[in-house]
Design a protein around this motif. Structure first.
Motif, PDB file in Angstrom:
ATOM      1  N   VAL A 191       5.314  -2.138   9.377  1.00  0.00           N
ATOM      2  CA  VAL A 191       5.882  -1.867   8.049  1.00  0.00           C
ATOM      3  C   VAL A 191       5.013  -2.494   6.970  1.00  0.00           C
ATOM      4  O   VAL A 191       4.705  -1.872   5.941  1.00  0.00           O
ATOM      5  N   MET A 192       4.575  -3.736   7.187  1.00  0.00           N
ATOM      6  CA  MET A 192       3.677  -4.388   6.237  1.00  0.00           C
ATOM      7  C   MET A 192       2.355  -3.640   6.120  1.00  0.00           C
ATOM      8  O   MET A 192       1.798  -3.489   5.025  1.00  0.00           O
ATOM      9  N   MET A 193       1.856  -3.155   7.253  1.00  0.00           N
ATOM     10  CA  MET A 193       0.597  -2.414   7.245  1.00  0.00           C
ATOM     11  C   MET A 193       0.712  -1.115   6.453  1.00  0.00           C
ATOM     12  O   MET A 193      -0.230  -0.706   5.762  1.00  0.00           O
ATOM     13  N   ILE A 194       1.877  -0.453   6.538  1.00  0.00           N
ATOM     14  CA  ILE A 194       2.079   0.776   5.767  1.00  0.00           C
ATOM     15  C   ILE A 194       2.008   0.471   4.271  1.00  0.00           C
ATOM     16  O   ILE A 194       1.334   1.169   3.501  1.00  0.00           O
ATOM     17  N   VAL A 195       2.698  -0.594   3.864  1.00  0.00           N
ATOM     18  CA  VAL A 195       2.686  -0.987   2.444  1.00  0.00           C
ATOM     19  C   VAL A 195       1.275  -1.319   1.992  1.00  0.00           C
ATOM     20  O   VAL A 195       0.800  -0.850   0.948  1.00  0.00           O
ATOM     21  N   VAL A 196       0.580  -2.119   2.791  1.00  0.00           N
ATOM     22  CA  VAL A 196      -0.767  -2.556   2.425  1.00  0.00           C
ATOM     23  C   VAL A 196      -1.749  -1.383   2.470  1.00  0.00           C
ATOM     24  O   VAL A 196      -2.675  -1.299   1.647  1.00  0.00           O
ATOM     25  N   ALA A 197      -1.563  -0.468   3.419  1.00  0.00           N
ATOM     26  CA  ALA A 197      -2.431   0.712   3.482  1.00  0.00           C
ATOM     27  C   ALA A 197      -2.335   1.506   2.187  1.00  0.00           C
ATOM     28  O   ALA A 197      -3.350   1.954   1.630  1.00  0.00           O
ATOM     29  N   ILE A 198      -1.119   1.675   1.684  1.00  0.00           N
ATOM     30  CA  ILE A 198      -0.921   2.411   0.426  1.00  0.00           C
ATOM     31  C   ILE A 198      -1.589   1.672  -0.741  1.00  0.00           C
ATOM     32  O   ILE A 198      -2.240   2.283  -1.599  1.00  0.00           O
ATOM     33  N   ILE A 199      -1.461   0.339  -0.761  1.00  0.00           N
ATOM     34  CA  ILE A 199      -2.090  -0.453  -1.827  1.00  0.00           C
ATOM     35  C   ILE A 199      -3.606  -0.332  -1.764  1.00  0.00           C
ATOM     36  O   ILE A 199      -4.271  -0.119  -2.785  1.00  0.00           O
ATOM     37  N   LEU A 200      -4.164  -0.450  -0.564  1.00  0.00           N
ATOM     38  CA  LEU A 200      -5.621  -0.355  -0.417  1.00  0.00           C
ATOM     39  C   LEU A 200      -6.132   1.030  -0.803  1.00  0.00           C
ATOM     40  O   LEU A 200      -7.159   1.165  -1.480  1.00  0.00           O
ATOM     41  N   LEU A 201      -5.413   2.064  -0.368  1.00  0.00           N
ATOM     42  CA  LEU A 201      -5.830   3.427  -0.695  1.00  0.00           C
ATOM     43  C   LEU A 201      -5.780   3.670  -2.207  1.00  0.00           C
ATOM     44  O   LEU A 201      -6.612   4.388  -2.764  1.00  0.00           O
ATOM     45  N   GLY A 202      -4.795   3.053  -2.863  1.00  0.00           N
ATOM     46  CA  GLY A 202      -4.667   3.220  -4.303  1.00  0.00           C
ATOM     47  C   GLY A 202      -5.608   2.346  -5.113  1.00  0.00           C
ATOM     48  O   GLY A 202      -5.787   2.562  -6.317  1.00  0.00           O
ATOM     49  N   SER A 203      -6.218   1.356  -4.455  1.00  0.00           N
ATOM     50  CA  SER A 203      -7.057   0.407  -5.193  1.00  0.00           C
ATOM     51  C   SER A 203      -8.336   1.020  -5.731  1.00  0.00           C
ATOM     52  O   SER A 203      -8.982   0.461  -6.622  1.00  0.00           O
ATOM     53  N   GLY A 204      -8.699   2.194  -5.224  1.00  0.00           N
ATOM     54  CA  GLY A 204      -9.938   2.822  -5.675  1.00  0.00           C
ATOM     55  C   GLY A 204      -9.719   4.128  -6.403  1.00  0.00           C
ATOM     56  O   GLY A 204     -10.631   4.954  -6.481  1.00  0.00           O
ATOM     57  N   VAL A 205      -8.498   4.312  -6.941  1.00  0.00           N
ATOM     58  CA  VAL A 205      -8.196   5.562  -7.634  1.00  0.00           C
ATOM     59  C   VAL A 205      -9.197   5.829  -8.751  1.00  0.00           C
ATOM     60  O   VAL A 205      -9.636   6.957  -8.973  1.00  0.00           O
ATOM     61  N   GLU A 206      -9.583   4.787  -9.450  1.00  0.00           N
ATOM     62  CA  GLU A 206     -10.529   4.959 -10.560  1.00  0.00           C
ATOM     63  C   GLU A 206     -11.871   5.489 -10.085  1.00  0.00           C
ATOM     64  O   GLU A 206     -12.588   6.165 -10.822  1.00  0.00           O
ATOM     65  N   TYR A 207     -12.225   5.185  -8.809  1.00  0.00           N
ATOM     66  CA  TYR A 207     -13.481   5.697  -8.267  1.00  0.00           C
ATOM     67  C   TYR A 207     -13.368   7.177  -7.890  1.00  0.00           C
ATOM     68  O   TYR A 207     -14.354   7.904  -7.871  1.00  0.00           O
ATOM     69  N   LEU A 208     -12.138   7.591  -7.540  1.00  0.00           N
ATOM     70  CA  LEU A 208     -11.929   8.974  -7.125  1.00  0.00           C
ATOM     71  C   LEU A 208     -11.853   9.926  -8.317  1.00  0.00           C
ATOM     72  O   LEU A 208     -12.136  11.114  -8.197  1.00  0.00           O
ATOM     73  N   ILE A 209     -11.448   9.387  -9.470  1.00  0.00           N
ATOM     74  CA  ILE A 209     -11.333  10.203 -10.676  1.00  0.00           C
ATOM     75  C   ILE A 209     -12.688  10.248 -11.364  1.00  0.00           C
ATOM     76  O   ILE A 209     -13.294   9.218 -11.673  1.00  0.00           O
ATOM     77  N   SER A 210     -13.185  11.432 -11.577  1.00  0.00           N
ATOM     78  CA  SER A 210     -14.494  11.607 -12.202  1.00  0.00           C
ATOM     79  C   SER A 210     -14.518  10.974 -13.588  1.00  0.00           C
ATOM     80  O   SER A 210     -13.596  11.143 -14.380  1.00  0.00           O
ATOM     81  N   SER A 211     -15.554  10.215 -13.846  1.00  0.00           N
ATOM     82  CA  SER A 211     -15.719   9.569 -15.147  1.00  0.00           C
ATOM     83  C   SER A 211     -17.126   9.845 -15.651  1.00  0.00           C
ATOM     84  O   SER A 211     -18.096   9.455 -15.015  1.00  0.00           O
ATOM     85  N   GLY A 212     -17.216  10.513 -16.808  1.00  0.00           N
ATOM     86  CA  GLY A 212     -18.531  10.830 -17.352  1.00  0.00           C
ATOM     87  C   GLY A 212     -19.309  11.778 -16.468  1.00  0.00           C
ATOM     88  O   GLY A 212     -20.542  11.739 -16.429  1.00  0.00           O
ATOM     89  N   GLY A 213     -18.582  12.644 -15.737  1.00  0.00           N
ATOM     90  CA  GLY A 213     -19.265  13.608 -14.889  1.00  0.00           C
ATOM     91  C   GLY A 213     -19.660  13.077 -13.525  1.00  0.00           C
ATOM     92  O   GLY A 213     -20.233  13.798 -12.714  1.00  0.00           O
TER      93      GLY A 213
END
Length: 500
Positions: A191-213
Motif C-alpha cells: 500500500v505504501m509502495m502504491i502511494v509512493v509510486a504515484i508520487i514518484l511518477l508525478g514528480s516529473g510531470v514538468e518534464y513530460l509537459i513540453s516547454s518551449g518546444g
C-alpha cells in the motif's frame, strides 16, 4: 538538505518499524513446524496475497536500482526493465502460477527445491537446488545495499552502521513471525509502495509537459544523444535487440521460477480465488514497474550526475533525487516507501532461503544424525549465518561494486532461475518422471551461465569491463531447454500420472 531532515526521518522510521513489529506480534502463530513457518496458516484473501506477490516481485531493484540504469543509459534501459521484462513476467505468472499451485498443494511443497525433488522423486535434485538457493543471497545483498543507500543519504549516517542495524532488525522480526507475518507486513508495504509510486511518477510531470518546444526526449538528447536511442551502443548492457528484447524476455519468463514468487500461489485458500488474485497482482505490478520512469526524471534533475559537488554512483542516483527533489515531509514519505519496496522482497527471501537450506539441504544430509534437533532450530541457525553473509557481501558491494550491486545480484539470481526453469517447466507441462531431464538440464544451465560469464565467452563478454548477466542467463536457459528437450524425446521413460 534541510537540517531537520535526518531527525524527522529517524522518528518516522521508528514509527514505521513499530507498526511492522506490531503486525508481526499480532499475526504470529506458534511455529511448531517448518511447514507453518514456510506456508503460514493459509487464511489470506486473494487481494492480500496479490499485494504480497506484487511487493515481492518489485523490490528495491525496481524502485531504487533499475531507475539508476535508466538514468545512465536512457530509453534502451527503460525498454528492457520497463516494458519487455514486465510483459514477460505477466505472461509467466498467468501460465505457471496455476499449474504450480495444482501440484504444489497436493504434495505440500514448501520450496522450489522441495517441489522439484518430489515431482521427479529425486533426493539429488532436492539437495542440488537446496545448495543452489545460496545464490539468492545475492538478491538480499542488492536490497540491503539499496535501502542502506537511501537511509544513509536521508539520515546523513555511516553506511556500515545503517547496514548492520537494518539486517539485525529485519532478520529478527522475520525469524519471529514467518509467513503469516510476511503477508501482513507485505500488504502494508505494498500500500505504501502504491502511494509512493504515484508520487514518484508525478514528480516529473514538468518534464513530460513540453516547454518551449522541448519534450522529455529532446531534453535528454541534449544531455546525451545515446539516452534516446532504442539500443545504446555505448552501454555495457543494452547494446542491441538481443540484449534489450530477447534476453529480458527470456529472463522475465524465468524470473517467476524463484521460490518466493511461485510459492505465493500456495497461500490462496480456494481455487476459485486464483483468477482474482492474478488480476489484482498484474494491475498492481503495472503501477510498480512504471516507477522506473523516475530514472529519466533523475537524469534531467542531475544532467551531469553531480550532487553536492560529488559524482553520483549509479546506486545512489535515486536516493539523491528523492532528497533533492521533494519537500521534507513528502521526501520522508517517499523514503519510507522506498524502504518498504526493499523490505517487501527482503522478507520473502529471509523466509525462503533458510527454509530451503533447512528443508532441502541440511535435513536430507543429516538424516538420522539430527539427534533431537528440530527443523525450526536448524532454520534459526541458518538464518543467523545468512544474516552474517549478507552483511559481509553487502559491505563489499557498498565499497567496490562493478558499476552497480544490480550486476552482482543478477549474476547470482539469474543463475538460480536458469537452473530452475526446465525442471519447473517440464514438471508443470509434462507427466514425465525421467529424472535425467531436470538433472542434465539444470547442470547444463549452471555450467553455461557461469562459463559464459567468467570465461568471457561470446563477443558480448569478451574483454568487457562490466559483464551482462542477462546474456549468460539467456544462453543458459536456451542450452538447458535444448538439453532437456533432447533427453525428453530421445530417452523416454515411463510417464506416471501425478495429481493435477
Amino acid at each position: 538538505m534541510n537540517e531537520h531532515y535526518p531527525l524527522l526521518t529517524l522518528i518516522s522510521l521508528m514509527l514505521f518499524m513499530g507498526i511492522l513489529f506490531y503486525l508481526v506480534l499480532k499475526s504470529r502463530i506458534k511455529n511448531e513446524s517448518i511447514e507453518t513457518y514456510a506456508l503460514g496458516s493459509k487464511s489470506f484473501s486473494s487481494f492480500s496475497v496479490a499485494l504480497s506477490l506484487a511487493a515481492s516481485l518489485t523490490s528495491a531493484a525496481t524502485f531504487i536500482i533499475n531507475p539508476g540504469f535508466i538514468a545512465l543509459y536512457g530509453l534502451s534501459a527503460y525498454l528492457a526493465f520497463g516494458v519487455v521484462m514486465p510483459l514477460s513476467i505477466f505472461v509467466a505468472l498467468v501460465v505457471l502460477m496455476k499449474r504450480f499451485r495444482q501440484y504444489g498443494i497436493n504434495v505440500k511443497s514448501l520450496t522450489i527445491a522441495d517441489w522439484v525433488g518430489k515431482r521427479y522423486g529425486s533426493t539429488f535434485l532436492k539437495i542440488f537446488f537446496g545448495l543452489l538457493s545460496t545464490l539468492l543471497i545475492t538478491f538480499i545483498v542488492l536490497i540491503c545495499v539499496g535501502i542502506t543507500k537511501v537511509l544513509s543519504k536521508a539520515l546523513n549516517a555511516d553506511e556500515l552502521t545503517i547496514l548492520i542495524v537494518l539486517v539485525v532488525v529485519v532478520f529478527s522480526y522475520m525469524l519471529a513471525g514467518g509467513t503469516n507475518s510476511m503477508v501482513y507486513t507485505n500488504s502494508l508495504q505494498a500500500v505504501m509502495m502504491i502511494v509512493v509510486a504515484i508520487i514518484l511518477l508525478g514528480s516529473g510531470v514538468e518534464y513530460l509537459i513540453s516547454s518551449g518546444g522541448e519534450g522529455i526526449f529532446e531534453r535528454l538528447a541534449a544531455i546525451d544523444p545515446n539516452l534516446t536511442t532504442t539500443f545504446n551502443s555505448k552501454s555495457p548492457l543494452f547494446r542491441d535487440f538481443f540484449e534489450v528484447v530477447v534476453c529480458n524476455a527470456i529472463v522475465g519468463i524465468a524470473i517467476v521460477c524463484q521460490p518466493h514468487i511461485l510459492t505465493k500461489s500456495l497461500l490462496i485458500k480456494k481455487n476459485e480465488q486464483v483468477n482474482k488474485f492474478l488480476t489484482y497482482s498484474i494491475l498492481i505490478l503495472i503501477v510498480f514497474f512504471s516507477v522506473v520512469i523516475t530514472g529519466f526524471y533523475a537524469r534531467l534533475n542531475f544532467p551531469d550526475l553531480i550532487y553536492s559537488g560529488e559524482l553520483l554512483k549509479m546506486d545512489g542516483i535515486i536516493p539523491a533525487y528523492v532528497v533533492d527533489r521533494f519537500p521534507i515531509y513528502i521526501g520522508i514519505l517517499v523514503i519510507l516507501g522506498l524502504i518498504a519496496a526493499g523490505l517487501s522482497t527482503l522478507e520473502g527471501l529471509i523466509q525462503a532461503i533458510p527454509t530451503t537450506l533447512t528443508n532441502d539441504l541440511i535435513i536430507p544430509i543429516l538424516g538420522k544424525y539430527k539427534k533431537g534437533i528440530t527443523a525450526i532450530q536448524i532454520n534459526w541457525a541458518i538464518t543467523f549465518f545468512v544474516a552474517v553473509a549478507s552483511i559481509l557481501l553487502s559491505y563489499q558491494q557498498l565499497v567496490s561494486p562493478s558499476l552497480s550491486v544490480g550486476i552482482f545480484a543478477q549474476n547470482g539470481v539469474y543463475a538460480f532461475f536458469s537452473a530452475a526453469f526446465v525442471p519447473v517447466f517440464f514438471g508443470i507441462f509434462t507427466k514425465t518422471t525421467n529424472v535425467y531431464v531436470p538433472i542434465v538440464a539444470s547442470l547444463v544451465a549452471v555450467l553455461t551461465h557461469f562459463g559464459i560469464y567468467y570465461l568471457e565467452l561470446t563477443p558480448y563478454m569478451d574483454g568487457a569491463t562490466v559483464k551482462n548477466p542477462a546474456i549468460a542467463s539467456a544462453f543458459a536457459i536456451l542450452a538447458s531447454t535444448a538439453a532437456g528437450t533432447l533427453i525428453y524425446y530421445t530417452k523416454p521413460m515411463k510417464s506416471e500420472a501425478y495429481a493435477t
